[in-house]
Every structure is written in C-alpha cells, then in structure tokens.
Design a protein around this motif. Structure first.
Motif, short mmCIF file in Angstrom:
data_model
loop_
_atom_site.label_atom_id
_atom_site.label_comp_id
_atom_site.label_asym_id
_atom_site.label_seq_id
_atom_site.Cartn_x
_atom_site.Cartn_y
_atom_site.Cartn_z
N ASN A 45 0.82 -1.20 0.00
CA ASN A 45 0.00 0.00 0.00
C ASN A 45 0.86 1.25 0.00
O ASN A 45 0.62 2.20 -0.75
CB ASN A 45 -0.89 -0.03 1.24
N ASP A 49 1.17 4.12 -2.94
CA ASP A 49 0.93 5.53 -2.61
C ASP A 49 2.10 6.40 -3.01
O ASP A 49 1.94 7.46 -3.61
CB ASP A 49 0.71 5.68 -1.10
N ARG A 51 4.49 5.73 -5.13
CA ARG A 51 4.66 5.74 -6.59
C ARG A 51 3.74 6.76 -7.24
O ARG A 51 4.16 7.59 -8.05
CB ARG A 51 4.38 4.34 -7.14
N GLN A 52 2.48 6.70 -6.87
CA GLN A 52 1.51 7.59 -7.51
C GLN A 52 1.77 9.05 -7.15
O GLN A 52 1.70 9.93 -8.01
CB GLN A 52 0.10 7.18 -7.10
N PRO A 102 -3.00 3.32 8.10
CA PRO A 102 -3.76 3.60 6.87
C PRO A 102 -4.40 2.37 6.27
O PRO A 102 -5.27 2.49 5.43
CB PRO A 102 -2.71 4.17 5.92
N GLY A 103 -4.01 1.16 6.66
CA GLY A 103 -4.65 -0.02 6.11
C GLY A 103 -4.06 -0.41 4.78
O GLY A 103 -3.24 0.30 4.21
N ILE A 105 -5.88 -1.56 1.84
CA ILE A 105 -6.99 -1.87 0.95
C ILE A 105 -6.50 -1.85 -0.47
O ILE A 105 -5.82 -0.92 -0.90
CB ILE A 105 -8.11 -0.81 1.10
N ALA A 107 -7.92 -2.70 -4.50
CA ALA A 107 -9.03 -3.14 -5.33
C ALA A 107 -8.68 -4.50 -5.91
O ALA A 107 -7.56 -4.74 -6.31
CB ALA A 107 -9.26 -2.13 -6.44
N PRO A 112 -3.78 -1.86 -10.51
CA PRO A 112 -2.37 -1.90 -10.93
C PRO A 112 -1.45 -2.22 -9.77
O PRO A 112 -1.62 -1.72 -8.67
CB PRO A 112 -2.13 -0.48 -11.45
#
Lengths: 204, 233
Positions: A45, A49, A51-52, A102-103, A105, A107, A112
């Motif tokens: 996760n 995060d 990367r984006q 933050p968990g 999660i 999809a 991706p």
C-alpha cells in the motif's frame, strides 16, 4: 531492455501530454521506483501511494512554467521527488502510531500493482531457465538468499563459500538473464521495455 | 557516484543482496535513476531476485503437497522426566486453548458480522463546497455507502481514493476500478474503523497503466463530517 537517454525533446513531449511518451515514462520509472521501494521492505500500500504521489508531483513540475532545466537529469528529478514523498509518508506514519494505520486496501482484480511491472510471467520463465542451468549448489545458494532470506554469513558457512562468491554468482546469473531478455526483445520487438518513442517530426 | 565506480564495485549485486549501507544505497539509487546502463543492470538483478523467490516459493508449495504422512511408529512406553518437555507441553496446550476458546471464536464472530446482511446508510457527496455534508451513522453500522458526484463526463479505468482527516493525515487509501460509462463512483467506507470528525475524499483519475490522467493531474475533493448516533439505553 533498451537503453534510454532523456533529452529536451522527450521532456517537451511529456509537457505536451504525448500519450506514448507518458506511457513510456511511467513504465520505465515505475520499475525503478518499485526496486527502490521494495529494498526497504515496505508495504504494498505504501509503495503504491508513494509511486503515484511521485508521478503526480513530477508531472506537476514538468508542466509548470519553470519546467526542467536539465532534461538529461530527468531521472535525478524522479528519484529526488520519490525520496521526498517517501520521507513524508514515513513521517506521517510515525505520527499516526498504531491506532491510525492507513490499512492495506487494494481493489481486487485489475488494480495496478507496481511490482508486477517488473516480475512478469515471461521474465519468471527466463529466470527459471537461468536457474535450471546452475549447478545444484548454486541453486541452493540462490534459494537460501532470495526465498529463505537467510543470513548471508550463515549461508556462506554452510555452503563453504565466501561473500565474494555470492556476488559473483548473482553477477553471472544476472548477466545470463540480461542476455536472454535482450535476445528475446530483439526477436519479438515490442514489449514494455521497448525503446523510447521516436521524437515527433517538427513542421518546418 | 560515477558509472565506472558502480560497475567496478558490483553495486547492482550488492544492492540486491542488501549489502549496502543506507547512504551507499541512496547514492546508488541516485545514480541508477540517471544512468540507463546501470538501470538495466539493477532491473536484471531485481528480476533475478524476484523471479527466484517466486520459483522457489512454487517449488516449496509443490513439495508440501507431495509429502506423504509419516507412518506411525509403535514405541515402548518409557519413563520421561518432566522438565522442559512438560513445560513446553503445558504452554502449547495453553496456546491451543486460547486460540480455540478465545481467539478463533472472536475472529469467526467478526467475519460473520462482516459477511452478514446489514443495513448501511447511503449518501450522495458533491464536490467540496462551503458546508461539508454530515454523514450520521447509527450504532452498530459498520459500513457507509457513498456515491460521488461526477466531476466530468469522462470515466476512467481506475481512481485513486484517499481519505484524509482534518489534520491532513491519510486514514484510508485505495485504488478502485472506475464505474461503468456514464455512471458515478460508489464507495463503501469502513465507518466502524473511523473516528467521528471532518474528512475529505481525494479522487485522482488513473489510466489502464495506473498513471495519472490529464495535463494537470487534477484532484477532486469531497468533504464530509462523520457523526455517530448515541447508543439507545
């Protein structure tokens, strides 16, 4: 994999939102960011995060009026932004403490995954071919290092080798893998590591 | 770091083996982000490490499945001193009992609750305006449904959703598939895990490859305030 060199034309194509250049840019640096972040054993996760957010900020910089002064240092810009984003994320995690995790999660299905851009099925098959050609002891060493993740000194003592042997083994296996990947790319042409898009013809 | 130095010192191998000090690793990363040849080198090393991990992991899984149960051996009953073996046995029994009577039933109840039919309030959120919308959650309600108003006519393959609290900290984050063409994005918010207060959902559109979309990589914001009803006495 073909070698890339970034120049003013490439940066201009990114600034003008050329789709093919953007895809190439994201694919190329996603792999490097994935390698960089994975080396620190971070959660998937957090990696996604960072990367984006890195790409968001880099694109913002590229499309600002000041843009990039040294296009050939585009990689340094991406790395520097990534470092800053990672530091901010880690500091935010420290402030949160255990109670505000933050968990993780994700999809399901088509979401991706940055690491999948690097370890594709095709590449795993090529690694299998390289491993199959190794002597049994070298296979055991690679298994101990990368799967069992054992202490390297312990592995050396058990296998009767020194640390230099480990490096040479990884170097030889890596070189064979690179040759196979280059050979396959020459044979098949297209792929995620195809060379950068050709610069647009400019109108005179 | 210069390219010749990186090659001479076998930096790609040492990096993948985790042998570099933190500062050395940072310097090498700064180098390979800028050096195409070293980038190719470290990618190949990383592919080797990651591929080997997957291959040996798969082999280990096959080995476990092939393993036959061991035949029983009859043993002559013999006297054993109590000592450490007995203490370990007591601890093992205690651990098993804890799992069987406390932990596992608790987890089963939690899983059953998650999968059970449940009422969930549903709210429509508009793009941030002066007064954030109030979402009121009844006691025991674990999920809240949100429909996010469309910010443009175009739908995208993925969206990055980030739930941020009033202090700017990320509370939840997810990459979700986009809605069908013409539809609105609908999310399920795990309200049971979130404290009452002011929040913002930040939405960024991504393409098929997970790259930000659009020239300005716009972030659309939806603000709301989460409140909980009091438990009825």
């Amino acid at each position: 994999m073909q070698l890339e060199a970034f120049d003013a034309a490439y940066v201009d194509a990114l600034r003008s939102s050329d789709a093919e250049t953007e895809r190439h840019f994201v694919a190329y640096f996603t792999q490097l960011i994935s390698i960089k972040l994975r080396s620190g054993r971070r959660t998937r996760n957090l990696m996604e995060d960072v990367r984006q957010e890195t790409f968001l900020r880099v694109f913002r910089i590229l499309r600002s009026p000041e843009s990039v002064r040294f296009p050939e240092r585009l990689g340094a810009l991406v790395n520097s932004v990534c470092n800053n984003v990672l530091l901010e994320s880690l500091r935010a995690d420290d402030r949160h403490g255990a109670g505000t995790d933050p968990g993780d999660i994700q999809a399901p299905g088509r979401a991706p995954d940055p690491e999948q851009s690097l370890i594709t099925r095709e590449r795993t098959e090529q690694v299998q071919l390289v491993i199959d050609e190794l002597p049994a002891r070298d296979r055991q060493i690679l298994r101990a290092l990368f799967f069992e993740e054992r202490d390297k000194d312990e592995v050396c003592a058990e296998m009767g080798v020194d640390r230099d042997y480990l490096r040479v083994l990884v170097h030889r296996a890596k070189s064979q893998l690179r040759d196979r990947m280059r050979g396959r790319q020459r044979a098949w042409g297209a792929g995620p590591d195809r060379g950068r898009p050709a610069p647009r013809a400019t109108e005179s | 770091m210069q390219h010749a130095e990186a090659v001479r010192d076998g930096m790609a191998e040492r990096y993948v083996l985790g042998e570099l000090e933190e500062q050395q690793a940072l310097e090498y990363e700064a180098h390979f982000f800028d050096c195409p040849e070293c980038a190719e080198d470290v990618k190949a090393a990383a592919v080797l490490a990651g591929g080997a991990r997957e291959i040996f992991h798969a082999e280990a899984g096959q080995a476990v499945r092939r393993e036959q149960p061991r035949p029983r051996h009859t043993r002559r009953f013999g006297w054993r001193p109590m000592g450490i073996a007995a203490a370990v046995a007591v601890l093992a029994v205690g651990a098993v009992a804890y799992q069987a009577w406390v932990l596992v039933p608790g987890l089963r109840r939690e899983v059953a609750q998650v999968h059970s039919l449940q009422a969930a309030p549903w709210f429509f959120l508009s793009i941030s305006r002066a007064e954030p919308q109030v979402l009121t959650v009844a006691p025991g309600q674990r999920m809240v449904g949100l429909t996010l108003s469309r910010s443009s006519q175009q739908s995208h393959p993925f969206y990055r959703c980030r739930l941020v609290d009033s202090a700017g900290r990320t509370v939840e984050t997810a990459t979700v598939p986009g809605p069908p063409r013409g539809g609105e994005l609908q999310l399920l918010l795990p309200a049971a895990r979130i404290n009452p207060g002011a929040y913002t959902i930040e939405l960024s559109a991504l393409d098929e490859a997970g790259a930000p979309v659009g020239p300005h990589n716009d972030v659309v914001r939806y603000s709301f305030e989460l409140r909980r009803e009091e438990e009825k006495q």
